[in-house]
Design a protein around this motif. Structure first.
Motif, PDB file in Angstrom:
ATOM      1  N   ARG A  98       0.690  -1.051  -0.039  1.00  0.00           N
ATOM      2  CA  ARG A  98      -0.191  -0.146   0.111  1.00  0.00           C
ATOM      3  C   ARG A  98       0.826   1.338   0.116  1.00  0.00           C
ATOM      4  O   ARG A  98       0.626   2.440  -0.817  1.00  0.00           O
ATOM      5  N   ILE A  99       1.942   1.243   0.898  1.00  0.00           N
ATOM      6  CA  ILE A  99       2.698   2.272   0.867  1.00  0.00           C
ATOM      7  C   ILE A  99       3.885   2.667  -0.110  1.00  0.00           C
ATOM      8  O   ILE A  99       3.939   3.752  -0.656  1.00  0.00           O
ATOM      9  N   ALA A 100       4.512   1.357  -0.541  1.00  0.00           N
ATOM     10  CA  ALA A 100       5.861   1.651  -1.189  1.00  0.00           C
ATOM     11  C   ALA A 100       5.497   1.214  -2.607  1.00  0.00           C
ATOM     12  O   ALA A 100       6.481   1.687  -3.486  1.00  0.00           O
ATOM     13  N   TYR A 101       4.638   0.406  -2.890  1.00  0.00           N
ATOM     14  CA  TYR A 101       4.401  -0.034  -4.224  1.00  0.00           C
ATOM     15  C   TYR A 101       3.423   0.429  -5.170  1.00  0.00           C
ATOM     16  O   TYR A 101       3.427   0.679  -6.344  1.00  0.00           O
ATOM     17  N   ARG A 102       2.050   0.511  -4.433  1.00  0.00           N
ATOM     18  CA  ARG A 102       0.758   1.028  -5.167  1.00  0.00           C
ATOM     19  C   ARG A 102       1.011   2.418  -5.651  1.00  0.00           C
ATOM     20  O   ARG A 102       0.643   2.634  -6.955  1.00  0.00           O
ATOM     21  N   PRO A 103       1.780   3.385  -4.936  1.00  0.00           N
ATOM     22  CA  PRO A 103       1.764   4.738  -5.616  1.00  0.00           C
ATOM     23  C   PRO A 103       2.781   4.752  -6.857  1.00  0.00           C
ATOM     24  O   PRO A 103       2.507   5.663  -7.778  1.00  0.00           O
ATOM     25  N   LEU A 104       3.383   3.663  -6.942  1.00  0.00           N
ATOM     26  CA  LEU A 104       4.345   3.660  -8.296  1.00  0.00           C
ATOM     27  C   LEU A 104       3.931   2.638  -9.256  1.00  0.00           C
ATOM     28  O   LEU A 104       4.527   2.335 -10.151  1.00  0.00           O
ATOM     29  N   ARG A 105       2.546   1.994  -9.291  1.00  0.00           N
ATOM     30  CA  ARG A 105       1.981   0.977 -10.220  1.00  0.00           C
ATOM     31  C   ARG A 105       2.323   1.189 -11.543  1.00  0.00           C
ATOM     32  O   ARG A 105       2.520   0.657 -12.292  1.00  0.00           O
ATOM     33  N   SER A 106       2.128   2.773 -11.851  1.00  0.00           N
ATOM     34  CA  SER A 106       2.005   2.915 -13.295  1.00  0.00           C
ATOM     35  C   SER A 106       3.610   3.713 -13.450  1.00  0.00           C
ATOM     36  O   SER A 106       3.949   3.917 -14.923  1.00  0.00           O
ATOM     37  N   ALA A 107       4.621   3.592 -12.663  1.00  0.00           N
ATOM     38  CA  ALA A 107       5.908   4.177 -12.913  1.00  0.00           C
ATOM     39  C   ALA A 107       6.690   3.075 -14.060  1.00  0.00           C
ATOM     40  O   ALA A 107       6.347   2.065 -13.787  1.00  0.00           O
ATOM     41  N   PRO A 108       7.555   3.465 -14.395  1.00  0.00           N
ATOM     42  CA  PRO A 108       8.573   2.518 -15.183  1.00  0.00           C
ATOM     43  C   PRO A 108       8.955   1.293 -14.133  1.00  0.00           C
ATOM     44  O   PRO A 108       9.141   1.528 -12.962  1.00  0.00           O
ATOM     45  N   ARG A 109       9.148   0.086 -14.678  1.00  0.00           N
ATOM     46  CA  ARG A 109       9.383  -0.957 -13.964  1.00  0.00           C
ATOM     47  C   ARG A 109      10.659  -1.163 -12.845  1.00  0.00           C
ATOM     48  O   ARG A 109      10.332  -1.552 -11.747  1.00  0.00           O
ATOM     49  N   LEU A 110      11.507  -0.327 -13.215  1.00  0.00           N
ATOM     50  CA  LEU A 110      12.859  -0.386 -12.337  1.00  0.00           C
ATOM     51  C   LEU A 110      12.381   0.304 -10.952  1.00  0.00           C
ATOM     52  O   LEU A 110      12.964   0.205  -9.966  1.00  0.00           O
ATOM     53  N   ILE A 111      11.283   1.273 -11.056  1.00  0.00           N
ATOM     54  CA  ILE A 111      11.000   2.382  -9.757  1.00  0.00           C
ATOM     55  C   ILE A 111      10.882   1.353  -8.891  1.00  0.00           C
ATOM     56  O   ILE A 111      11.213   1.599  -7.571  1.00  0.00           O
ATOM     57  N   PRO A 112       9.548   0.696  -8.796  1.00  0.00           N
ATOM     58  CA  PRO A 112       9.057  -0.327  -7.719  1.00  0.00           C
ATOM     59  C   PRO A 112      10.126  -1.259  -7.203  1.00  0.00           C
ATOM     60  O   PRO A 112      10.188  -1.331  -6.071  1.00  0.00           O
ATOM     61  N   LEU A 113      10.918  -1.700  -8.327  1.00  0.00           N
ATOM     62  CA  LEU A 113      11.947  -2.416  -7.835  1.00  0.00           C
ATOM     63  C   LEU A 113      12.998  -1.975  -6.895  1.00  0.00           C
ATOM     64  O   LEU A 113      13.600  -2.460  -5.699  1.00  0.00           O
ATOM     65  N   ILE A 114      13.363  -0.683  -6.973  1.00  0.00           N
ATOM     66  CA  ILE A 114      14.399   0.260  -6.337  1.00  0.00           C
ATOM     67  C   ILE A 114      13.651   0.385  -5.095  1.00  0.00           C
ATOM     68  O   ILE A 114      13.988   0.183  -3.782  1.00  0.00           O
ATOM     69  N   SER A 115      12.378   0.837  -5.085  1.00  0.00           N
ATOM     70  CA  SER A 115      11.468   0.785  -3.724  1.00  0.00           C
ATOM     71  C   SER A 115      11.579  -0.192  -2.974  1.00  0.00           C
ATOM     72  O   SER A 115      11.890  -0.196  -1.826  1.00  0.00           O
ATOM     73  N   ALA A 116      11.262  -1.482  -3.468  1.00  0.00           N
ATOM     74  CA  ALA A 116      11.595  -2.769  -2.891  1.00  0.00           C
ATOM     75  C   ALA A 116      12.798  -3.051  -2.231  1.00  0.00           C
ATOM     76  O   ALA A 116      12.671  -3.581  -0.885  1.00  0.00           O
ATOM     77  N   ILE A 117      13.793  -2.720  -2.894  1.00  0.00           N
ATOM     78  CA  ILE A 117      15.267  -2.767  -2.078  1.00  0.00           C
ATOM     79  C   ILE A 117      15.173  -2.061  -1.120  1.00  0.00           C
ATOM     80  O   ILE A 117      15.687  -2.424  -0.024  1.00  0.00           O
ATOM     81  N   GLY A 118      14.669  -0.520  -1.199  1.00  0.00           N
ATOM     82  CA  GLY A 118      14.600   0.268   0.057  1.00  0.00           C
ATOM     83  C   GLY A 118      13.923  -0.176   1.012  1.00  0.00           C
ATOM     84  O   GLY A 118      14.303  -0.346   2.159  1.00  0.00           O
ATOM     85  N   VAL A 119      12.951  -0.694   0.854  1.00  0.00           N
ATOM     86  CA  VAL A 119      11.958  -1.454   1.911  1.00  0.00           C
ATOM     87  C   VAL A 119      12.553  -2.436   2.750  1.00  0.00           C
ATOM     88  O   VAL A 119      12.823  -2.545   3.730  1.00  0.00           O
ATOM     89  N   SER A 120      13.423  -3.406   1.786  1.00  0.00           N
ATOM     90  CA  SER A 120      14.214  -4.505   2.390  1.00  0.00           C
ATOM     91  C   SER A 120      15.180  -3.943   3.573  1.00  0.00           C
ATOM     92  O   SER A 120      15.140  -4.452   4.619  1.00  0.00           O
ATOM     93  N   PHE A 121      16.090  -2.919   2.923  1.00  0.00           N
ATOM     94  CA  PHE A 121      16.950  -2.328   3.970  1.00  0.00           C
ATOM     95  C   PHE A 121      16.267  -1.691   5.079  1.00  0.00           C
ATOM     96  O   PHE A 121      16.666  -1.884   6.386  1.00  0.00           O
ATOM     97  N   PHE A 122      15.305  -1.064   4.950  1.00  0.00           N
ATOM     98  CA  PHE A 122      14.361  -0.306   5.984  1.00  0.00           C
ATOM     99  C   PHE A 122      13.860  -1.331   6.984  1.00  0.00           C
ATOM    100  O   PHE A 122      14.301  -1.283   8.151  1.00  0.00           O
ATOM    101  N   LEU A 123      13.474  -2.497   6.579  1.00  0.00           N
ATOM    102  CA  LEU A 123      12.803  -3.450   7.376  1.00  0.00           C
ATOM    103  C   LEU A 123      13.916  -4.064   8.233  1.00  0.00           C
ATOM    104  O   LEU A 123      13.814  -4.414   9.429  1.00  0.00           O
ATOM    105  N   GLN A 124      15.197  -4.298   7.622  1.00  0.00           N
ATOM    106  CA  GLN A 124      16.361  -4.943   8.346  1.00  0.00           C
ATOM    107  C   GLN A 124      16.522  -4.018   9.584  1.00  0.00           C
ATOM    108  O   GLN A 124      16.586  -4.513  10.584  1.00  0.00           O
ATOM    109  N   ASP A 125      16.682  -3.038   9.277  1.00  0.00           N
ATOM    110  CA  ASP A 125      17.269  -1.957  10.254  1.00  0.00           C
ATOM    111  C   ASP A 125      16.232  -1.617  11.380  1.00  0.00           C
ATOM    112  O   ASP A 125      16.317  -1.361  12.436  1.00  0.00           O
ATOM    113  N   LEU A 126      15.152  -1.715  10.820  1.00  0.00           N
ATOM    114  CA  LEU A 126      13.977  -1.326  11.774  1.00  0.00           C
ATOM    115  C   LEU A 126      13.776  -2.549  12.642  1.00  0.00           C
ATOM    116  O   LEU A 126      13.698  -2.316  14.059  1.00  0.00           O
ATOM    117  N   ILE A 127      13.778  -3.737  12.417  1.00  0.00           N
ATOM    118  CA  ILE A 127      13.785  -4.723  13.293  1.00  0.00           C
ATOM    119  C   ILE A 127      15.088  -4.754  14.226  1.00  0.00           C
ATOM    120  O   ILE A 127      14.704  -5.032  15.343  1.00  0.00           O
TER     121      ILE A 127
END
Lengths: 323, 234
Positions: A98-127
């Motif tokens: 809802r937060i990190a992918y849906r707003p990027l649904r119509s963006a070029p494909r690479l953009i949500p991918l970068i967002s996903a990698i960002g979320v991955s790092f964010f969650l690691q350090d959040l935990i």
């Protein structure tokens, strides 16, 4: 070479491979279902998986702290862990979408991918942050449930722990329920319809966004269950321990044919078996020249070979373009 | 029943519709004619909510549809058979048909509509358990129409049902469209094959570069010299 030894350890290795394989299969489903619907690799899925493990360990440590752990029957405790892991990971996956992918649904494909990698790092350090504040440690050990560590000796060289059986039974159960859900229910048919053609699905009256959320939820639930089983099986977890199993599960999903649900199950099991057999047999078969640490090299070499000859994966179909 | 007024739609700044106005009365077959790029498909997509108009009104029996997402417009009883059929290739014929009834919960009535569709298209009954991607082009068109009928729609939007089909199949499909209309479904039909469309329609509109240039009964349009020259190949 001791041929008898090779034969004797075979069932044990098979069992280890299956445990690992079912775990990969559960995680791989999260990648493959999301890919099937959005053609997008959710790189944060490895963290969604490990958050499930953390939810489980928190419940266990909580029960232990309250002194209830030994009083409750172990199947109940296990069920509680699984439900907690599934709920937390499922909701996390939906929130991330809802937060990190849906707003990027119509963006070029690479953009949500970068967002996903960002979320991955964010969650690691959040935990890491949360656990450091809460427990003053982020390397956590699953408290042992004595009943799960009981081992049955089948022969002199083979024994099976209750834990292993539990992991396999739980994973099989979840895969079966998922199969029924996707193939036998109306909502499952809607998921497959959305995966194939979102616009046509919306013309059927299907709320595509809801189905996408549901897909993330199911993937997260499977990942969370895998996280709990991972913790129960291997004991030690930290915020970064989702990364490698996640990467391997992603590989398993590609091996099976990304987007293909039975493919993810098969790919996970094949990869688990390859790894277990490489870990046990490489050293024996090469007279010690290649040790167990070469297991990943072996497993991934086989994988590359398979993909060279079947680029769509084991069960990947070459979908005919619409006329 | 349906009225469209001053509809303007653009794709990324490039206008596609410049004030389309049309109306469909209950029980009619209305044909929308025009060349490629005239805006026929865009008009249908905007009515069914796949596209959002810049301006204009779309009103179904007094209720405005503008701005509602496609999956909500379906609930109003509008079924859209899109261009190129867009059936779900990996689902079985039965699953495709059941997806057409997705928003409905009246199991008995759904079963009745399934019977009706299978009577209309006996070929689909023969292939009911087959994966839809394995059907022939004509069967896929039948499935696309059958799937839309599973909604039990008040208004059926048909986009190029004759596309890519052999003439004998086209005739069969058009006969079925007349049957469906006689059974009480109102139809808005987009068609390249103007002769076939005018043969079954009650009224028609001719679209050119995003505006209605001509409107009338099917007979009037068939007799119109411009229509005969431009669309009926005379």
């Amino acid at each position: 070479m001791d041929f008898q030894l090779l034969v004797d350890i075979f069932p044990q290795v098979l069992l280890d491979g299956l445990i690992l394989g079912f775990m990969y299969a559960l995680i791989a489903l999260g990648y493959t279902m999301v890919y099937g619907v959005l053609e997008f690799i959710n790189f944060a899925h490895s963290e969604i998986f490990i958050v499930g493990a953390f939810a489980g360990v928190e419940i266990l440590l909580g029960l232990k702290g309250a002194g209830w752990l030994d009083g409750l029957p172990w199947p109940l405790v296990l069920l509680l862990l699984l439900l907690a892991g599934m709920a937390v990971s499922g909701l996390l996956a939906v929130t991330v979408e809802r937060i990190a992918y849906r707003p990027l649904r119509s963006a070029p494909r690479l953009i949500p991918l970068i967002s996903a990698i960002g979320v991955s790092f964010f969650l690691q350090d959040l935990i890491r942050l949360v656990e450091s504040i809460w427990r003053n440690a982020f390397n956590l050990v699953y408290p042992t449930l004595d009943a799960l560590n009981l081992r049955f000796e089948l022969t002199e060289t083979i024994d099976v722990s209750v834990k292993s059986i539990v992991v396999i039974v739980a994973a099989l159960g979840m895969l079966w329920v998922l199969h029924l859900l996707v193939n036998r229910t109306k909502i499952g048919t809607a998921i497959r319809a959305v995966a194939e053609d979102q616009a046509a699905a919306s013309l059927m009256g299907i709320d595509v966004n809801r189905i996408i959320s549901l897909t993330f939820f199911i993937g997260g639930v499977m990942g969370g269950a895998a996280g709990v089983l991972f913790g129960v099986q291997y004991g030690l977890i930290n915020p970064y321990s989702g990364f490698i199993p996640g990467l391997k599960a992603f590989t398993a999903a590609v091996l099976g044919g990304i987007g293909n649900i039975p493919g993810a199950m098969l790919g996970g099991i094949v990869l688990g078996l390859l790894e277990a057999f490489a870990a046990s047999y490489l050293s024996l078969l090469t007279g010690g020249a290649f040790g167990a640490e070469y297991k990943d090299i072996f497993a991934f070499s086989v994988l590359i070979l398979i993909l060279i000859f079947r680029p769509k994966g084991l069960l990947g179909e070459i979908v005919r373009e619409r006329a | 029943m349906l009225s469209v007024e001053a509809l303007e739609v653009a794709y990324g700044g490039i206008p596609a519709l410049n004030g389309v106005a049309l109306g469909v009365d209950r029980g009619e077959i209305v044909a929308l004619l025009g060349n490629n790029g005239a805006g026929k498909t865009t008009t249908l997509k905007t009515i069914s909510g796949l596209l959002r108009p810049l301006r204009g009104a779309i009103v179904l029996e007094g209720e405005s549809l503008v701005g509602a997402p496609a999956h909500r417009i379906v609930l109003k009883g509008i079924a859209h058979v899109p261009e190129g059929r867009r059936i779900f290739n990996r689902l079985t014929v039965r699953e495709n048909l059941m997806m057409g009834a997705y928003p409905r919960h009246d199991a008995a009535a759904i079963a009745g509509d399934l019977d009706r569709v299978l009577t209309l298209f006996p070929r689909l009954e023969e292939r009911i358990g087959q994966v839809a991607g394995t059907l022939s082009g004509g069967e896929q068109q039948m499935l696309a129409i059958g799937r839309a009928l599973m909604l039990s729609p008040r208004l059926l939007l048909l986009d190029e049902p004759s596309m890519g089909l052999a003439p004998v199949l086209v005739e069969q499909i058009f006969e079925t469209i007349v049957d469906i209309n006689r059974q009480g479904t109102t139809i808005l039909l987009v068609e390249q094959n103007a002769a076939m469309a005018l043969a079954i329609a009650h009224r028609g509109y001719v679209l050119e570069t995003g505006t209605v240039v001509l409107a009338g009964t099917a007979a009037e349009l068939s007799d119109n010299a411009d229509v005969r020259r431009a669309y009926l190949g005379e």
